[in-house]
Design a protein around this motif. Structure first.
Motif, PDB file in Angstrom:
ATOM      1  N   SER A  38       0.842  -0.981   0.380  1.00 43.55           N
ATOM      2  CA  SER A  38      -0.536  -0.028  -0.434  1.00 43.55           C
ATOM      3  C   SER A  38       0.529   1.163   0.137  1.00 43.55           C
ATOM      4  O   SER A  38       0.840   2.051   0.005  1.00 43.55           O
ATOM      5  N   LYS A  39       2.497   1.506   0.183  1.00 40.29           N
ATOM      6  CA  LYS A  39       2.881   2.515   0.263  1.00 40.29           C
ATOM      7  C   LYS A  39       2.490   2.743  -0.749  1.00 40.29           C
ATOM      8  O   LYS A  39       3.976   4.205  -1.126  1.00 40.29           O
ATOM      9  N   VAL A  40       3.289   2.027  -2.059  1.00 40.24           N
ATOM     10  CA  VAL A  40       3.014   2.652  -3.397  1.00 40.24           C
ATOM     11  C   VAL A  40       1.855   3.131  -3.909  1.00 40.24           C
ATOM     12  O   VAL A  40       2.161   3.972  -5.027  1.00 40.24           O
ATOM     13  N   VAL A  41       0.701   3.371  -2.930  1.00 40.90           N
ATOM     14  CA  VAL A  41      -0.027   3.475  -3.658  1.00 40.90           C
ATOM     15  C   VAL A  41       0.189   5.484  -4.140  1.00 40.90           C
ATOM     16  O   VAL A  41      -0.141   6.073  -4.987  1.00 40.90           O
ATOM     17  N   PRO A  42       0.117   6.191  -2.584  1.00 44.14           N
ATOM     18  CA  PRO A  42       0.868   7.413  -3.097  1.00 44.14           C
ATOM     19  C   PRO A  42       1.654   7.881  -3.630  1.00 44.14           C
ATOM     20  O   PRO A  42       1.314   8.638  -5.064  1.00 44.14           O
ATOM     21  N   PRO A  43       2.665   7.508  -4.056  1.00 49.02           N
ATOM     22  CA  PRO A  43       3.784   7.421  -5.374  1.00 49.02           C
ATOM     23  C   PRO A  43       2.767   7.283  -6.803  1.00 49.02           C
ATOM     24  O   PRO A  43       3.150   8.309  -7.310  1.00 49.02           O
ATOM     25  N   LEU A  44       2.265   6.749  -6.456  1.00 48.11           N
ATOM     26  CA  LEU A  44       1.547   6.466  -8.064  1.00 48.11           C
ATOM     27  C   LEU A  44       0.467   7.747  -7.992  1.00 48.11           C
ATOM     28  O   LEU A  44       0.630   7.336  -9.521  1.00 48.11           O
ATOM     29  N   TYR A  45      -0.343   7.733  -6.558  1.00 43.91           N
ATOM     30  CA  TYR A  45      -0.928   7.773  -7.523  1.00 43.91           C
ATOM     31  C   TYR A  45      -0.450   9.993  -7.950  1.00 43.91           C
ATOM     32  O   TYR A  45      -0.858  10.577  -8.582  1.00 43.91           O
ATOM     33  N   GLN A  46       0.554  10.230  -7.025  1.00 46.83           N
ATOM     34  CA  GLN A  46       0.873  11.482  -7.648  1.00 46.83           C
ATOM     35  C   GLN A  46       1.478  11.949  -8.990  1.00 46.83           C
ATOM     36  O   GLN A  46       1.450  12.532 -10.277  1.00 46.83           O
ATOM     37  N   PHE A  47       2.199  10.767  -9.185  1.00 51.89           N
ATOM     38  CA  PHE A  47       2.588  10.423 -10.631  1.00 51.89           C
ATOM     39  C   PHE A  47       2.153  10.811 -12.105  1.00 51.89           C
ATOM     40  O   PHE A  47       1.653  10.948 -12.358  1.00 51.89           O
ATOM     41  N   ARG A  48       0.816   9.727 -11.188  1.00 45.41           N
ATOM     42  CA  ARG A  48      -0.432   9.929 -12.607  1.00 45.41           C
ATOM     43  C   ARG A  48      -0.867  11.633 -12.534  1.00 45.41           C
ATOM     44  O   ARG A  48      -1.204  11.932 -13.360  1.00 45.41           O
ATOM     45  N   VAL A  49      -0.992  11.979 -11.691  1.00 48.66           N
ATOM     46  CA  VAL A  49      -1.828  13.676 -11.479  1.00 48.66           C
ATOM     47  C   VAL A  49      -0.741  14.279 -11.857  1.00 48.66           C
ATOM     48  O   VAL A  49      -0.612  15.113 -13.024  1.00 48.66           O
ATOM     49  N   ARG A  50       0.842  14.261 -11.732  1.00 46.68           N
ATOM     50  CA  ARG A  50       1.999  15.586 -12.394  1.00 46.68           C
ATOM     51  C   ARG A  50       2.214  14.934 -13.710  1.00 46.68           C
ATOM     52  O   ARG A  50       2.504  15.940 -14.536  1.00 46.68           O
ATOM     53  N   SER A  51       1.855  13.739 -13.890  1.00 53.93           N
ATOM     54  CA  SER A  51       2.628  13.335 -15.282  1.00 53.93           C
ATOM     55  C   SER A  51       1.409  14.179 -16.225  1.00 53.93           C
ATOM     56  O   SER A  51       1.536  14.003 -17.083  1.00 53.93           O
ATOM     57  N   ARG A  52       0.028  14.342 -15.715  1.00 53.92           N
ATOM     58  CA  ARG A  52      -0.559  15.380 -17.263  1.00 53.92           C
ATOM     59  C   ARG A  52      -0.014  16.650 -17.448  1.00 53.92           C
ATOM     60  O   ARG A  52      -0.076  16.994 -18.318  1.00 53.92           O
ATOM     61  N   VAL A  53       0.433  16.828 -15.792  1.00 49.89           N
ATOM     62  CA  VAL A  53       1.274  19.205 -16.814  1.00 49.89           C
ATOM     63  C   VAL A  53       3.155  17.802 -16.993  1.00 49.89           C
ATOM     64  O   VAL A  53       2.866  19.235 -18.433  1.00 49.89           O
TER      65      VAL A  53
END
Length: 471
Positions: free
Chosen positions: A370-385
C-alpha cells in the motif's frame, strides 16, 4: 455541474484508477482464502437417530429445532439404532453426516469418524415379568416374618432358560448383550433370543410371549416411562453393576433413585442399580467444523440439565468417548461457545471466526504494497502536466533553427491543450507553473521577431503577464 463537485469526482477517479490494481489484488486474495477455508457451512445436514419412538429420535427433533434457528435444516433419519448408525456413517453413499452411537455397540476403528463428546447415559433397561421370575428363578428364602420374598432378577447369569428380546439387528443392544452374556458365561444357546424392534417387543412382553426385554435408552423414552408404571412388569437391579463399570471402560454404574419416576406411587420402590453405556454424538470427519460447533452447543442445551442419572453440567462431556474427539469439540469443552457468537448472528460470527487469520495474513501482505499507492497517485496526476514540458522544451530548443512565428503557433497550440487539462486542486500550482513557463518561452520568441511582425503580433494578441495567469 459545479466546479467543486467536478474536482471531487476527478480526485476520486484518479484514486480509483491508481488504487484499483491494489484493491483487485486484495479481493483476489480474499476470494482465494474464502475458497480454501470454506467458512460457510451447508444449510442441510442428516442426523441418524434410532427407532421412531426412541430417545435418540426424541433428542434428534430437539437438535433440529435448535439448529433451525441458525438457518440449518436437520433431516432426521430413523434407524434401528446405534450399530446401524455407525454403518451409515462409514458408508460414503448413505448421505448421513452425524449420528448417535452407543458405547460398546460398534467396533471402533480408523474409519474417518470423530466424536463430538458423550451426551447422556444410556442405561440398559432389563424389564421382566413377575410371573416369569416366579416360574424361572429359584424360590427365595422366607423372611423372619414367614413371608417369602418375591423372586428378583439381579444378575445376567440368571437369564439362562429365559425368552429374552435384545432388539432388532442394527441397534446397539444385540452386540452389547452378546459381550455381557459372554462375560457371565451364558452361551447364546442357553436362552431364547428375540430380535424384534422395540414396539413389537413391548407388545410381546405385555402379552406374556416373552419373559423379558432389554433396551438401551435415556429415561426420557416413552417406553421406559410406560413400563416403569406397568403392573406386573419389573426392572432388574443388577447387583454386579459396579463390577461391569470396572471391566468395561464404556460402561458406567448408575443408580435409579427410589421414587424418581413417580413420587406419589413411590416408583420404583427402591434404588435400582443399572449399567449404562454412554451415548455419543459421532460425525464424519468431513462434516463442516461450524456444524460440529453448532451440534455441540445444541448438545449442551439438550443434555446439560440435571436428570435421573446426572447432575447439571455433566453432559456433554469429552469423557467416555471411544472415537477420537474432534478438534472443534475440544475447542468447545476448553473455551465454551466462541466469543463472537455470543454477540453476533451465527453466520457473521462464524465467517469472522473462520476468516480472521486469513484477513490478518492478507493485511500483512498488502500493507507494504500500500505504500506505493501515494507515489503512483502523485505520478499519475503530475504526469498530466509534465508531459507538456517535453513539448515546451522541444519548442524552446528549436528557437535557433526554426522561424519564430512558426514556433509561436506551436506554442499557442500547446497552451490551448494545457488549458483543457484537469487536475485536483491540490496540484493546481503545478499547472499554473506550466502556464507561466509557456509565457516565458513566448516572450523569448517574440524578442526574435522582426519589429513589424512583432507589432502585428502584439495587435493580434497581446501578451498576458505570467504572474497575472497564475493569480
Amino acid at each position: 455541474m459545479s466546479a467543486a463537485l467536478k474536482n471531487s469526482l476527478l480526485t476520486l477517479r484518479d484514486l480509483a484508477i491508481t488504487a484499483g490494481p491494489f484493491l483487485l489484488l486484495g479481493l483476489l486474495l480474499l476470494a482465494l482464502a474464502y475458497w480454501v477455508l470454506d467458512p460457510t457451512p451447508p444449510r442441510h445436514v442428516t442426523l441418524a437417530t434410532g427407532a421412531p419412538q426412541g430417545a435418540y429420535t426424541e433428542f434428534g427433533h430437539r437438535y433440529a429445532a435448535l439448529l433451525e434457528k441458525h438457518g440449518i435444516r436437520v433431516e432426521i433419519r430413523t434407524t434401528q439404532g446405534a450399530a446401524e448408525n455407525a454403518a451409515l456413517l462409514r458408508d460414503p453413499d448413505s448421505g448421513v453426516d452425524i449420528g448417535f452411537a452407543q458405547g460398546g455397540a460398534a467396533d471402533v476403528q480408523d474409519d474417518g469418524l470423530l466424536s463430538l463428546g458423550s451426551v447422556f447415559y444410556e442405561p440398559l433397561w432389563l424389564f421382566y415379568r413377575d410371573d416369569s421370575a416366579r416360574r424361572l428363578l429359584p424360590k427365595p428364602a422366607r423372611a423372619a416374618s414367614g413371608a417369602a420374598e418375591p423372586p428378583a432378577l439381579t444378575s445376567l447369569a440368571q437369564l439362562a432358560g429365559w425368552k429374552l428380546n435384545v432388539g432388532a439387528p442394527g441397534s446397539g443392544v444385540p452386540p452389547l448383550m452378546e459381550r455381557l452374556l459372554q462375560a457371565n458365561g451364558v452361551a447364546p444357546s442357553a436362552l431364547t433370543l428375540g430380535k424384534q424392534p422395540l414396539t413389537p417387543a413391548v407388545v410381546e412382553l405385555l402379552a406374556g410371549r416373552v419373559d423379558a426385554l432389554v433396551m438401551a435408552s435415556a429415561p426420557e423414552s416413552h417406553m421406559v416411562q410406560m413400563l416403569l408404571r406397568t403392573p406386573g412388569i419389573r426392572l432388574a437391579s443388577l447387583s454386579q453393576a459396579e463390577a461391569y463399570a470396572r471391566r468395561f471402560p464404556f460402561i458406567s454404574h448408575v443408580v435409579l433413585p427410589r421414587g424418581v419416576a413417580d413420587l406419589a406411587s413411590d416408583t420404583p420402590a427402591q434404588d435400582v442399580h443399572l449399567i449404562a453405556p454412554t451415548a455419543t454424538l459421532v460425525a464424519r470427519e468431513s462434516l463442516h467444523p461450524a456444524l460440529m460447533q453448532l451440534f455441540v452447543q445444541a448438545a449442551q442445551q439438550v443434555h446439560g440439565q440435571p436428570g435421573w442419572f446426572q447432575h447439571k453440567g455433566d453432559f456433554p462431556s469429552a469423557q467416555n468417548t471411544e472415537w477420537p474427539l474432534a478438534a472443534e469439540a475440544q475447542r468447545f469443552y476448553k473455551t465454551g461457545t466462541p466469543w463472537l457468537q455470543r454477540y453476533l448472528p451465527f453466520w457473521l460470527a462464524n465467517l469472522l471466526d473462520r476468516m480472521w487469520f486469513a484477513l490478518v495474513a492478507i493485511v500483512a501482505v498488502l500493507l507494504p504494497l500500500s505504500k506505493v499507492v501515494p507515489p503512483l497517485y502523485q505520478f499519475r496526476v503530475r504526469s498530466r502536466v509534465f508531459r507538456w514540458y517535453g513539448q515546451l522544451r522541444v519548442v524552446e530548443e528549436a528557437v535557433e533553427r526554426r522561424p519564430a512565428l512558426e514556433l509561436l503557433r506551436e506554442l499557442e497550440d500547446i497552451e490551448a491543450r494545457v488549458g483543457r487539462v484537469q487536475i485536483p486542486l491540490s496540484y493546481a500550482d503545478q499547472l499554473y507553473d506550466l502556464r507561466s513557463h509557456i509565457q516565458l518561452v513566448r516572450r523569448r520568441l517574440r524578442e526574435r521577431l522582426p519589429a513589424t511582425t512583432a507589432a502585428a503580433d502584439e495587435k493580434h494578441g497581446p501578451e498576458v503577464p505570467a504572474r497575472q495567469l497564475v493569480h
